[in-house]
Design a protein around this motif. Structure first.
Motif, PDB file in Angstrom:
ATOM      1  N   ILE A 107       0.652   3.445   8.239  1.00  0.00           N
ATOM      2  CA  ILE A 107       1.318   4.069   6.991  1.00  0.00           C
ATOM      3  C   ILE A 107       0.591   5.639   6.884  1.00  0.00           C
ATOM      4  N   SER A 108      -0.705   5.845   7.190  1.00  0.00           N
ATOM      5  CA  SER A 108      -1.303   6.789   7.090  1.00  0.00           C
ATOM      6  C   SER A 108      -0.825   8.141   8.042  1.00  0.00           C
ATOM      7  N   ILE A 109      -0.638   7.569   9.408  1.00  0.00           N
ATOM      8  CA  ILE A 109      -0.343   8.744  10.301  1.00  0.00           C
ATOM      9  C   ILE A 109       1.107   8.564  10.620  1.00  0.00           C
ATOM     10  N   GLU A 110       1.640   7.589  11.011  1.00  0.00           N
ATOM     11  CA  GLU A 110       3.096   7.606  11.376  1.00  0.00           C
ATOM     12  C   GLU A 110       4.002   7.712   9.923  1.00  0.00           C
ATOM     13  N   GLY A 111       3.397   7.546   8.867  1.00  0.00           N
ATOM     14  CA  GLY A 111       4.260   7.639   7.520  1.00  0.00           C
ATOM     15  C   GLY A 111       5.297   6.847   7.441  1.00  0.00           C
ATOM     16  N   LYS A 112       4.856   5.641   7.745  1.00  0.00           N
ATOM     17  CA  LYS A 112       5.835   4.512   7.704  1.00  0.00           C
ATOM     18  C   LYS A 112       5.564   3.837   6.134  1.00  0.00           C
ATOM     19  N   SER A 113       6.678   3.303   5.706  1.00  0.00           N
ATOM     20  CA  SER A 113       6.434   2.628   4.481  1.00  0.00           C
ATOM     21  C   SER A 113       5.832   1.022   4.601  1.00  0.00           C
ATOM     22  N   ILE A 114       5.361   0.567   3.313  1.00  0.00           N
ATOM     23  CA  ILE A 114       4.680  -0.679   3.526  1.00  0.00           C
ATOM     24  C   ILE A 114       5.904  -1.973   4.052  1.00  0.00           C
ATOM     25  N   GLU A 115       7.088  -1.781   3.705  1.00  0.00           N
ATOM     26  CA  GLU A 115       8.086  -2.651   4.170  1.00  0.00           C
ATOM     27  C   GLU A 115       8.233  -2.481   5.657  1.00  0.00           C
ATOM     28  N   GLU A 116       8.308  -1.410   6.177  1.00  0.00           N
ATOM     29  CA  GLU A 116       8.597  -1.037   7.485  1.00  0.00           C
ATOM     30  C   GLU A 116       7.562  -1.812   8.172  1.00  0.00           C
ATOM     31  N   THR A 117       6.173  -1.418   7.820  1.00  0.00           N
ATOM     32  CA  THR A 117       4.947  -1.931   8.342  1.00  0.00           C
ATOM     33  C   THR A 117       4.966  -3.386   8.482  1.00  0.00           C
TER      34      THR A 117
ATOM     35  N   GLU B 245       7.330  -5.442   8.486  1.00  0.00           N
ATOM     36  CA  GLU B 245       8.422  -5.942   9.378  1.00  0.00           C
ATOM     37  C   GLU B 245       8.025  -5.992  10.746  1.00  0.00           C
ATOM     38  N   ARG B 246       7.362  -4.631  11.055  1.00  0.00           N
ATOM     39  CA  ARG B 246       7.019  -4.485  12.569  1.00  0.00           C
ATOM     40  C   ARG B 246       5.800  -5.517  12.797  1.00  0.00           C
ATOM     41  N   LEU B 247       4.690  -5.663  11.984  1.00  0.00           N
ATOM     42  CA  LEU B 247       3.654  -6.441  12.463  1.00  0.00           C
ATOM     43  C   LEU B 247       3.980  -8.050  12.049  1.00  0.00           C
ATOM     44  N   ASP B 248       5.178  -8.048  11.487  1.00  0.00           N
ATOM     45  CA  ASP B 248       5.432  -9.612  11.095  1.00  0.00           C
ATOM     46  C   ASP B 248       4.458 -10.339  10.277  1.00  0.00           C
ATOM     47  N   ILE B 249       4.098  -9.244   9.075  1.00  0.00           N
ATOM     48  CA  ILE B 249       2.995 -10.057   8.218  1.00  0.00           C
ATOM     49  C   ILE B 249       3.917  -9.873   6.942  1.00  0.00           C
ATOM     50  N   SER B 250       3.291 -10.348   5.789  1.00  0.00           N
ATOM     51  CA  SER B 250       3.804 -10.157   4.552  1.00  0.00           C
ATOM     52  C   SER B 250       3.459  -8.743   3.854  1.00  0.00           C
ATOM     53  N   ARG B 251       3.971  -8.229   2.835  1.00  0.00           N
ATOM     54  CA  ARG B 251       3.729  -7.123   2.432  1.00  0.00           C
ATOM     55  C   ARG B 251       2.409  -6.989   1.632  1.00  0.00           C
ATOM     56  N   GLY B 252       2.043  -8.170   1.086  1.00  0.00           N
ATOM     57  CA  GLY B 252       0.717  -8.458   0.506  1.00  0.00           C
ATOM     58  C   GLY B 252      -0.394  -7.995   1.289  1.00  0.00           C
ATOM     59  N   ALA B 253      -0.139  -8.713   2.457  1.00  0.00           N
ATOM     60  CA  ALA B 253      -1.193  -8.573   3.680  1.00  0.00           C
ATOM     61  C   ALA B 253      -1.265  -7.067   4.080  1.00  0.00           C
ATOM     62  N   VAL B 254      -0.029  -6.402   4.094  1.00  0.00           N
ATOM     63  CA  VAL B 254      -0.173  -5.168   4.514  1.00  0.00           C
ATOM     64  C   VAL B 254      -1.092  -4.138   3.587  1.00  0.00           C
ATOM     65  N   ARG B 255      -0.639  -4.445   2.344  1.00  0.00           N
ATOM     66  CA  ARG B 255      -1.568  -3.857   1.267  1.00  0.00           C
ATOM     67  C   ARG B 255      -2.832  -4.141   1.231  1.00  0.00           C
ATOM     68  N   VAL B 256      -3.383  -5.315   1.414  1.00  0.00           N
ATOM     69  CA  VAL B 256      -4.741  -5.661   1.598  1.00  0.00           C
ATOM     70  C   VAL B 256      -5.278  -4.900   2.749  1.00  0.00           C
ATOM     71  N   ALA B 257      -4.886  -5.093   3.702  1.00  0.00           N
ATOM     72  CA  ALA B 257      -5.371  -4.295   4.798  1.00  0.00           C
ATOM     73  C   ALA B 257      -5.479  -2.947   4.815  1.00  0.00           C
ATOM     74  N   PHE B 258      -4.364  -2.303   4.210  1.00  0.00           N
ATOM     75  CA  PHE B 258      -4.383  -0.686   3.872  1.00  0.00           C
ATOM     76  C   PHE B 258      -5.592  -0.658   3.212  1.00  0.00           C
ATOM     77  N   HIS B 259      -5.550  -1.166   2.091  1.00  0.00           N
ATOM     78  CA  HIS B 259      -6.847  -0.816   1.195  1.00  0.00           C
ATOM     79  C   HIS B 259      -8.219  -0.919   1.893  1.00  0.00           C
ATOM     80  N   ARG B 260      -8.343  -2.085   2.253  1.00  0.00           N
ATOM     81  CA  ARG B 260      -9.646  -2.264   3.187  1.00  0.00           C
ATOM     82  C   ARG B 260      -9.947  -1.211   4.003  1.00  0.00           C
ATOM     83  N   GLY B 261      -8.727  -0.736   4.799  1.00  0.00           N
ATOM     84  CA  GLY B 261      -9.106   0.127   5.966  1.00  0.00           C
ATOM     85  C   GLY B 261      -9.775   1.421   5.226  1.00  0.00           C
ATOM     86  N   LEU B 262      -8.812   2.058   4.224  1.00  0.00           N
ATOM     87  CA  LEU B 262      -9.374   3.021   3.554  1.00  0.00           C
ATOM     88  C   LEU B 262     -10.521   3.145   2.955  1.00  0.00           C
ATOM     89  N   LYS B 263     -10.988   1.878   2.602  1.00  0.00           N
ATOM     90  CA  LYS B 263     -12.433   1.669   1.764  1.00  0.00           C
ATOM     91  C   LYS B 263     -13.446   1.778   2.941  1.00  0.00           C
TER      92      LYS B 263
END
Lengths: 211, 207
Positions: free
Chosen positions: B169-179, B181-199
């Motif tokens: 998301i931050s470096i490659e500039g992908k959207s939550i949906e694309e991420t 799809e690529r990692l094969d997880i839910s969008r909610g999981a992407v959001r949670v992981a993203f926010h945890r990482g930023l924190k």
């Protein structure tokens, strides 16, 4: 506003109010001298051996030098207080400068080199550096005030000249108190003390001598 | 130095008079004074009409001077404003004119002073078209003190899924949906992981 209206206004102002004037330089100079003289009498006073000191050349020279500096600085500052003042009058200041240089050269010639340093440093430099600016404060205020009533084209230069004239008046009276008479002392400490007033005058002039 | 001698001998400076006399040509019996000088002199000694005519004449003379001296493009200040400022100064300082000297040099000395003064006061407000200076004004965008390489390094210290999400998301500039799809997880999981990482990154940055 139209220029015609302004002219009519100025014209009626001239008719109803007395025309602007400025206190004469003669009166201002007398006040400055009295102010510095009173400051001397009220504070440190003349030196105890004043009556014998006046018989020595070195002591008298201090008065000659400071009086000539005061005179030439006053001529320059009164001249430059008018828009059409002749700036070449500043050249007069070369006279006291030449006198000071001449006295130093003479002193170095007549005095053994072993005494040079002692005479230059003297004993009164601290009072010289404080008392001359203090004595000069009254004259400085008077000269700035009189310049403000006129129309100097260079406010900063005018302020500096006021400071120089004030320093000369202050130094004239301080010379009666100070027991260091060698031109080596005078050439070292008097200009430093004067510089304080010159810089003060320039800074103040830059601010309040605009019109 | 000649100045010094003249001063102390109270000798008038050599001027045209002595030259004329030396070749035995009589100087004019009365030096012709300009009309303006006479008007101001009369004005100062109480002739109000003469004073008004002097000011009108001065305004006429000054108009040309001001138009020449005043640089164009001072907003809210034109040559006529300068004429008026000079007239006011002339009025306030009229006692500094010596009646025996010609009035024109005095008038123009004041005019020059006020022209410079006006330029100082109003010149500061000159409006400049900034499009000519965009290059000079370009400032590097603020990256909160981090440069790209530092960002990569910081992200690399995260572990597993969190790192992959933040990188995407931050470096490659992908959207939550694309991420997702690529990692094969839910969008909610992407959001949670993203926010945890930023924190984690922000806490590490603050410490």
């Amino acid at each position: 506003m139209q220029t015609d209206q302004l002219i009519a206004q100025l014209q009626s102002d001239a008719a109803t109010k007395p025309r602007p004037s400025a206190v004469g330089w003669g009166f201002i100079t007398i006040c400055a001298v009295v102010a510095a003289g009173l400051a001397l009498a009220a504070t440190v006073g003349v030196r105890p051996d004043f009556s014998t000191a006046v018989e020595t050349v070195r002591f008298d020279f201090k008065f000659l030098l400071t009086a000539i500096l005061a005179g030439t600085a006053l001529v320059a500052l009164t001249e430059l207080a008018r828009p059409t003042g002749d700036r070449r009058k500043l050249g007069l200041l070369l006279l006291p400068f030449a006198l000071l240089v001449g006295s130093v050269v003479t002193e170095l010639a007549v005095l053994p080199a072993s005494l040079w340093e002692a005479r230059m440093v003297g004993t009164n430099y601290a009072s010289c550096l404080t008392v001359i600016p203090l004595f000069g404060l009254g004259p400085l205020s008077l000269f700035i005030y009189a310049s403000r009533k006129r129309a100097p084209l260079r406010p900063m230069l005018q302020g500096a000249l006021c400071g120089l004239a004030a320093a000369a008046v202050g130094a004239f009276f301080y010379a009666a108190h100070c027991t260091d008479d060698s031109p080596l002392f005078v050439a070292t400490w008097y200009p430093l003390a004067s510089a304080i007033l010159v810089v003060t005058g320039a800074v103040v002039g830059q601010r309040i001598l605009r019109w | 130095m000649a100045e010094l001698f003249d001063f102390f001998l109270l000798r008038p400076r050599n001027d045209d008079h002595s030259r004329f006399e030396s070749i035995d040509v009589k100087p004019a019996t009365t030096p012709t004074r300009s009309e303006m000088s006479v008007l101001l002199q009369d004005g100062l000694s109480g002739d109000n009409g003469a004073y008004g005519r002097f000011l009108e004449g001065a305004a006429r003379i000054l108009r040309g001077f001001c138009a020449r001296k005043l640089p164009p493009g001072l907003p809210g200040f034109d040559a006529e404003d300068l004429v008026q400022e000079i007239l006011m100064a002339v009025h306030a300082k009229r006692h500094t004119w010596r009646t025996e000297e010609p009035v024109e040099p005095w008038l123009f000395a004041i005019a020059r002073y006020k022209a410079i003064d006006a330029f100082r006061k109003h010149g500061k407000r000159i409006e400049v078209d900034i499009s000519d200076h965009v290059d000079a004004m370009f400032v590097e965008p603020d990256v909160s003190g981090l440069v790209a390489r530092d960002v990569m390094k910081a992200v690399d210290t995260l572990d597993g899924r969190t790192r992959e999400v933040v990188t995407a998301i931050s470096i490659e500039g992908k959207s939550i949906e694309e991420t997702a799809e690529r990692l094969d997880i839910s969008r909610g999981a992407v959001r949670v992981a993203f926010h945890r990482g930023l924190k984690i990154l922000s806490e590490r940055d603050a410490s």
